[in-house]
Design a protein around this motif. Structure first.
Motif, short mmCIF file in Angstrom:
data_model
loop_
_atom_site.label_atom_id
_atom_site.label_comp_id
_atom_site.label_asym_id
_atom_site.label_seq_id
_atom_site.Cartn_x
_atom_site.Cartn_y
_atom_site.Cartn_z
N GLU A 1 44.21 30.19 104.40
CA GLU A 1 43.38 28.99 104.49
C GLU A 1 43.51 28.34 105.87
O GLU A 1 42.52 27.83 106.41
CB GLU A 1 43.78 28.01 103.38
N GLY B 1 40.22 25.80 106.29
CA GLY B 1 40.03 24.90 105.16
C GLY B 1 40.45 25.52 103.85
O GLY B 1 40.74 26.72 103.77
N LEU C 1 40.24 27.15 100.26
CA LEU C 1 39.33 28.09 99.61
C LEU C 1 39.24 27.84 98.10
O LEU C 1 38.25 28.22 97.47
CB LEU C 1 39.79 29.52 99.85
N LEU D 1 33.68 26.44 100.99
CA LEU D 1 34.15 27.43 101.95
C LEU D 1 34.58 28.71 101.23
O LEU D 1 34.30 29.83 101.68
CB LEU D 1 35.31 26.88 102.77
#
Length: 341
Positions: free
Chosen positions: A42, A47, A49, A62
């Motif tokens: 991540e 970011g 997930l 994402l």
């Protein structure tokens, strides 16, 4: 950290499982290790997930983007590996070579030895793994030509829809004891007589541990501590009296050990040879399978305890000896392409 294919496979496994716990089990990892790996992935992607909740995980926006890409990238790379391996073999660019994989046990070495005599112009390389699933994945991806694996009883091989799995033999599971153990002089041992022992066996990702626990339950006890470790460490733990070991009947004679059958044969082990039919000529597959069965027969012939056990299975004195590669009732070759290690 640079993103790798294995990271994409991890993301896909978490999404498919719906929880970190189930994904860790499927991947053969401890949950803390998987959680730490996910955090690194991540950070690399910038970011989160997945959103964690009481009932599992749910992909973020994402995460959905990344998963969409994995559905394209992973199959494409796998197909590239398979096509490249088949192309190289067909064109002969790699020369005469066999790449063998196998789990723990004596068969891999014995098969290499027999192939060296049967095909002296072929270079044989080996890869060992305790994971039948990993071996199946390597076959599917074209990284191995053949793999020796095994399953508990009649359990199917790892799910691999494009692979062929053929049975080599079915063995009873025996126990190994220190020579000085109180039960070492017996011809066979009831599982209940070992209720107070600690145990040792090699690891695996099949159902053997569950089947062993169920057999102990039927015998009236719950097994104590189980040491899962490599073969040499298992042998050491048995030799010093720390544990009783579980092994296939073909386990080779070893100083300081007594190998004995379990009364009633509560556990069986099935040896299998797997390959991808698109990457192998039928004559090559037939040769390797025949040599694997001969390797097993040779290992069985070297075991006095196995020979005695086989003799006891004869229904009548005039019956022909049971071959070392005879199968248990209801088992046999596994048909191709069923996705059934």
């Amino acid at each position: 950290m640079e993103l790798e294919l294995r990271h994409l496979k991890t993301i896909r496994a978490i999404a498919d499982a719906g929880s970190l716990t189930r994904a860790a089990t499927a991947l053969g990892l401890a949950q803390p290790a998987l959680s730490a790996q996910l955090r690194r992935i991540e950070r690399a992607l910038g970011g989160a997930l997945f959103e964690r909740g009481r009932h599992g995980v749910r992909t973020t926006a994402l995460g959905e983007l990344v998963l969409e890409r994995t559905r394209i990238v992973l199959p494409a790379v796998s197909e590239l590996q398979r096509e490249a391996a088949r192309f190289a073999r067909t064109r002969g660019e790699e020369g005469e070579r066999l790449r063998l994989g196998g789990t723990h046990g004596p068969l891999l070495g014995a098969l290499v030895d027999r192939l060296a005599d049967a095909a002296p112009g072929t270079t044989v390389t080996t890869c060992a793994s305790w994971s039948e699933r990993e071996l199946a994945e390597m076959l599917t991806e074209g990284r191995l030509d053949f793999a020796l694996a095994g399953t508990c009883g009649s359990t199917p091989p790892p799910e691999s829809p494009h692979l062929v799995w053929e049975e080599i033999a079915v063995d009873p599971v025996f126990v190994m004891l220190a020579d000085g153990h109180r039960l070492a002089r017996g011809r066979e041992i009831g599982l209940a007589a070992l209720a107070d022992e600690e145990w040792a066996c090699v690891p695996g990702d099949g159902c053997f541990a569950d089947c062993f626990t169920a057999a102990c339950t039927r015998a009236g006890f719950a097994p104590r501590r189980m040491y899962e470790t490599d073969t040499a460490s298992c042998v050491h733990l048995v030799q010093v009296g720390r544990a009783v070991g579980l092994c296939r009947a073909t386990f080779p004679p070893t100083p300081g050990l007594a190998i004995r059958p379990l009364a009633g044969t509560p556990l069986m082990w099935r040896h299998l040879l797997g390959w991808h039919p698109a990457g192998q000529r039928p004559d090559t597959a037939a040769t390797v399978l025949a040599q694997a069965r001969e390797a097993h027969a040779g290992a069985a012939a070297r075991s006095d305890s196995y020979a005695r056990w086989l003799a006891q299975q004869r229904p009548a004195p005039e019956a022909a000896p049971r071959p070392a590669h005879a199968t248990a009732p209801g088992t046999g070759s596994i048909s191709r392409g069923q996705g059934v290690g």
